[in-house]
Write a protein that holds these residues in place. Structure first.
Motif, PDB file in Angstrom:
ATOM      1  N   ALA A   8      -6.282  13.829 -11.832  1.00 37.10           N
ATOM      2  CA  ALA A   8      -5.664  14.529 -10.705  1.00 37.10           C
ATOM      3  C   ALA A   8      -5.591  13.621  -9.477  1.00 37.10           C
ATOM      4  N   MET A   9      -6.652  12.843  -9.236  1.00 35.67           N
ATOM      5  CA  MET A   9      -6.652  11.936  -8.085  1.00 35.67           C
ATOM      6  C   MET A   9      -5.589  10.854  -8.240  1.00 35.67           C
ATOM      7  N   LEU A  10      -5.458  10.315  -9.444  1.00 38.61           N
ATOM      8  CA  LEU A  10      -4.443   9.284  -9.664  1.00 38.61           C
ATOM      9  C   LEU A  10      -3.038   9.877  -9.580  1.00 38.61           C
ATOM     10  N   SER A  11      -2.880  11.107 -10.017  1.00 38.15           N
ATOM     11  CA  SER A  11      -1.576  11.770  -9.892  1.00 38.15           C
ATOM     12  C   SER A  11      -1.208  11.951  -8.426  1.00 38.15           C
ATOM     13  N   GLN A  12      -2.193  12.298  -7.605  1.00 40.44           N
ATOM     14  CA  GLN A  12      -1.937  12.433  -6.171  1.00 40.44           C
ATOM     15  C   GLN A  12      -1.530  11.090  -5.560  1.00 40.44           C
ATOM     16  N   ALA A  13      -2.249  10.033  -5.931  1.00 36.75           N
ATOM     17  CA  ALA A  13      -1.927   8.708  -5.397  1.00 36.75           C
ATOM     18  C   ALA A  13      -0.547   8.259  -5.854  1.00 36.75           C
ATOM     19  N   ASP A  14      -0.215   8.528  -7.111  1.00 31.54           N
ATOM     20  CA  ASP A  14       1.094   8.150  -7.632  1.00 31.54           C
ATOM     21  C   ASP A  14       2.203   8.920  -6.914  1.00 31.54           C
ATOM     22  N   ALA A  15       1.976  10.203  -6.684  1.00 32.46           N
ATOM     23  CA  ALA A  15       2.971  11.014  -5.976  1.00 32.46           C
ATOM     24  C   ALA A  15       3.154  10.524  -4.546  1.00 32.46           C
ATOM     25  N   SER A  16       2.056  10.126  -3.900  1.00 39.15           N
ATOM     26  CA  SER A  16       2.143   9.601  -2.540  1.00 39.15           C
ATOM     27  C   SER A  16       2.947   8.307  -2.513  1.00 39.15           C
ATOM     28  N   ALA A  17       2.701   7.428  -3.492  1.00 42.57           N
ATOM     29  CA  ALA A  17       3.448   6.171  -3.565  1.00 42.57           C
ATOM     30  C   ALA A  17       4.937   6.436  -3.780  1.00 42.57           C
ATOM     31  N   ARG A  18       5.261   7.371  -4.660  1.00 44.08           N
ATOM     32  CA  ARG A  18       6.670   7.680  -4.926  1.00 44.08           C
ATOM     33  C   ARG A  18       7.355   8.253  -3.689  1.00 44.08           C
ATOM     34  N   ARG A  26       1.778   0.659  -9.478  1.00 40.86           N
ATOM     35  CA  ARG A  26       1.828  -0.431 -10.439  1.00 40.86           C
ATOM     36  C   ARG A  26       0.512  -0.446 -11.222  1.00 40.86           C
ATOM     37  N   PRO A  27       0.504  -1.065 -12.406  1.00 36.30           N
ATOM     38  CA  PRO A  27      -0.694  -0.984 -13.265  1.00 36.30           C
ATOM     39  C   PRO A  27      -1.989  -1.424 -12.588  1.00 36.30           C
ATOM     40  N   LEU A  28      -1.968  -2.547 -11.871  1.00 40.82           N
ATOM     41  CA  LEU A  28      -3.208  -3.029 -11.254  1.00 40.82           C
ATOM     42  C   LEU A  28      -3.599  -2.192 -10.040  1.00 40.82           C
ATOM     43  N   GLN A  29      -2.622  -1.623  -9.355  1.00 38.39           N
ATOM     44  CA  GLN A  29      -2.936  -0.685  -8.277  1.00 38.39           C
ATOM     45  C   GLN A  29      -3.626   0.549  -8.850  1.00 38.39           C
ATOM     46  N   ARG A  30      -3.087   1.055  -9.949  1.00 35.93           N
ATOM     47  CA  ARG A  30      -3.684   2.229 -10.596  1.00 35.93           C
ATOM     48  C   ARG A  30      -5.113   1.930 -11.043  1.00 35.93           C
ATOM     49  N   GLU A  31      -5.326   0.753 -11.624  1.00 36.65           N
ATOM     50  CA  GLU A  31      -6.665   0.392 -12.085  1.00 36.65           C
ATOM     51  C   GLU A  31      -7.642   0.289 -10.915  1.00 36.65           C
ATOM     52  N   THR A  32      -7.187  -0.310  -9.814  1.00 36.68           N
ATOM     53  CA  THR A  32      -8.046  -0.433  -8.630  1.00 36.68           C
ATOM     54  C   THR A  32      -8.412   0.937  -8.079  1.00 36.68           C
ATOM     55  N   CYS A  56      -5.280   0.203   0.091  1.00 36.82           N
ATOM     56  CA  CYS A  56      -5.984   0.622   1.306  1.00 36.82           C
ATOM     57  C   CYS A  56      -5.485   1.979   1.799  1.00 36.82           C
ATOM     58  N   TRP A  57      -4.141   2.142   1.871  1.00 38.71           N
ATOM     59  CA  TRP A  57      -3.651   3.372   2.490  1.00 38.71           C
ATOM     60  C   TRP A  57      -3.555   4.548   1.522  1.00 38.71           C
ATOM     61  N   ALA A  58      -3.444   4.297   0.222  1.00 37.37           N
ATOM     62  CA  ALA A  58      -3.324   5.412  -0.721  1.00 37.37           C
ATOM     63  C   ALA A  58      -4.560   6.320  -0.724  1.00 37.37           C
ATOM     64  N   PRO A  59      -5.800   5.781  -0.713  1.00 37.99           N
ATOM     65  CA  PRO A  59      -6.951   6.691  -0.637  1.00 37.99           C
ATOM     66  C   PRO A  59      -6.947   7.549   0.629  1.00 37.99           C
ATOM     67  N   ALA A  60      -6.422   6.989   1.725  1.00 35.56           N
ATOM     68  CA  ALA A  60      -6.350   7.759   2.970  1.00 35.56           C
ATOM     69  C   ALA A  60      -5.269   8.826   2.884  1.00 35.56           C
ATOM     70  N   ALA A  61      -4.083   8.430   2.426  1.00 31.48           N
ATOM     71  CA  ALA A  61      -2.948   9.351   2.418  1.00 31.48           C
ATOM     72  C   ALA A  61      -3.056  10.402   1.321  1.00 31.48           C
ATOM     73  N   ALA A  62      -3.575  10.007   0.152  1.00 30.66           N
ATOM     74  CA  ALA A  62      -3.582  10.920  -0.995  1.00 30.66           C
ATOM     75  C   ALA A  62      -4.873  11.719  -1.122  1.00 30.66           C
ATOM     76  N   TRP A  63      -5.994  11.119  -0.737  1.00 31.74           N
ATOM     77  CA  TRP A  63      -7.290  11.760  -0.974  1.00 31.74           C
ATOM     78  C   TRP A  63      -8.006  12.184   0.302  1.00 31.74           C
ATOM     79  N   GLY A  64      -7.454  11.808   1.450  1.00 30.11           N
ATOM     80  CA  GLY A  64      -8.093  12.168   2.703  1.00 30.11           C
ATOM     81  C   GLY A  64      -9.296  11.312   3.056  1.00 30.11           C
ATOM     82  N   TRP A  65      -9.432  10.156   2.408  1.00 33.03           N
ATOM     83  CA  TRP A  65     -10.541   9.261   2.738  1.00 33.03           C
ATOM     84  C   TRP A  65     -10.277   8.599   4.092  1.00 33.03           C
TER      85      TRP A  65
END
Length: 442
Positions: A8-18, A26-32, A56-65
């Protein structure tokens, strides 16, 4: 409210990127991001231009970190914060180049920021003043601390006090439950592992192969100082409209001299280094990004972490200090995915730069000379320095014996080599000579 699963967290990050970039992770971004989501400290060695900033920004934008990013340069801090703002991520930039009024206005919005970009000096000041620990006590401190361009901890600690003094502050912030993300495209496996262990202890790693298939590396050795000045105008031929050329120099004085000389030849060029006022540097950086300034003569820090579009050639006017720096700087060409060239003008007299180096720096300088004298594939030598493995690239001057595929401007420059010269001697002789010169400091 139940905790989100990893998927679910990766889906949120992927949706934010899109939503923000028009494409998914990208694969290495997803792995990180997956390793961060699982609660690990992470070091990610991603290729230049791959998109480290998203981590850096995906955890902030997608997860509220709440994410804080320690950056080495004012220009990088401002550029990253501006890029985040354009993506709709609330960002604050803090550094010593702000007026008291600007700093106060930005700090007032700190609690509402999703991501904070901060210089090591300002981060250290915030810790020593107790302001950062007060934020943590209020539950408003960082959940994720990112060290952008982490190779600067290895390369700049000799002359920049903050890169030594900030150690304790980082370790104490991490001790409060904050996670660490180290990012670099050019820090070797040994050095990155040592720094991550020093800061955070056990950690996970994400590493790519060296990549950049469309970046062609060329090293042009020469005997005399005058040859550099003869070759450079040839290397600046056949520039496509809108393309930019980045020329790296060893000193500020060399930047100034070279930019004036190029101007006398009718080229629109300028110098960029720390001795130029910050406002002027910012304007020149903006002009270069916009394609209004085709030639910049700069010291090594220019362009760090910034994706300047349409840089078709990077030229080292002097021999780089080590293989890691060489790759970091060369990698600023071709970030738009087009064919690009990184060309180094390699003078025998550059060996004397070792006189101004300490023992650690001399060791790294020797590794570069040894790799180049032994005739290894340029990219494979870089990969080895970074702790990676790869086959010969097939395109650098060591791998490609034919000049049939070279553009005419590069063929003309390469043809000026002299056949009977120091770099044609047996490799062992050259390596022994370089070792003696570098470590004796002669």
């Amino acid at each position: 409210m139940p905790e989100l699963t990893l998927d679910a967290m990766l889906s949120q990050a992927d949706a934010s990127a899109r939503a923000k970039l028009g494409h998914g992770l990208r694969p290495l971004q997803r792995e990180t991001l997956a390793k961060l989501a699982l609660g690990h400290h992470v070091f990610a060695s991603l290729p230049t231009g791959y998109g480290k900033s998203l981590c850096c920004w995906a955890p902030a934008a997608a997860w509220g970190w709440r994410t804080w990013v320690i950056c080495p340069l004012v220009s990088l801090i401002e550029d990253q914060a501006m890029a985040c703002a354009e993506l709709g991520v609330r960002a604050v930039a803090l550094h010593g180049g702000l007026s008291a009024e600007e700093r106060g206005a930005r700090e007032a919005g700190l609690r509402d920021a999703e991501i904070v970009f901060i210089s090591p000096e300002r981060f250290l000041l915030w810790w020593e003043s107790g302001r950062l620990s007060a934020l943590q006590a209020e539950g408003a401190g960082p959940n994720l601390l990112a060290l952008d361009e982490m190779h600067c901890f290895e390369e700049w600690r000799e002359f920049r006090d903050a890169y030594r003094g900030v150690f304790g502050a980082i370790k104490r912030v991490l001790g409060s439950g904050c996670q660490l993300l180290g990012l670099s495209a050019s820090l070797s496996e040994a050095h990155s592992r040592a720094w991550m262990e020093e800061f955070a202890g056990p950690h996970e790693r994400v590493a790519a192969d060296i990549g950049r298939e469309k970046l062609i590396l060329r090293v042009i050795p020469m005997e005399e100082e005058e040859e550099r000045w003869l070759l450079l105008p040839i290397l600046l031929r056949e520039i496509n409209p809108g393309d930019s050329i980045l020329i790296y120099c060893a000193t500020r004085a060399e930047c100034d001299e070279l930019s004036r000389w190029l101007g006398s030849l009718g080229h629109l060029a300028c110098a960029y280094h720390a001795g130029i006022p910050a406002g002027v540097r910012a304007e020149r950086s903006r002009a270069f990004r916009a394609g209004q300034l085709p030639f910049v003569c700069a010291t090594a820090a220019f362009g760090m972490g910034i994706d300047f579009p349409r840089v078709s050639r990077v030229i080292h006017f002097s021999t780089p200090y080590d293989l890691e720096s060489y790759w970091q700087e060369a990698g600023r060409a071709g970030r738009d995915g087009r064919l690009a060239y990184a060309i180094s003008l390699w003078r025998r007299s550059d060996i004397t730069r070792a006189r101004r180096m300490n023992e650690r720096q001399r060791g790294r300088y020797y590794d570069l000379w040894k790799a180049w004298l032994e005739g290894a594939c340029r990219k494979r030598a870089v990969a080895s320095a970074l702790g990676l493995s790869m086959n010969d690239c097939g395109t650098c001057d060591r791998c490609a014996s034919s000049r049939d595929d070279l553009p005419t401007w590069l063929n003309a420059a390469s043809s000026l080599r002299r056949g009977d010269a120091w770099w044609t001697e047996p490799a062992a002789n050259g390596v022994n000579w370089a070792r003696e010169k570098i470590f004796s400091g002669q």
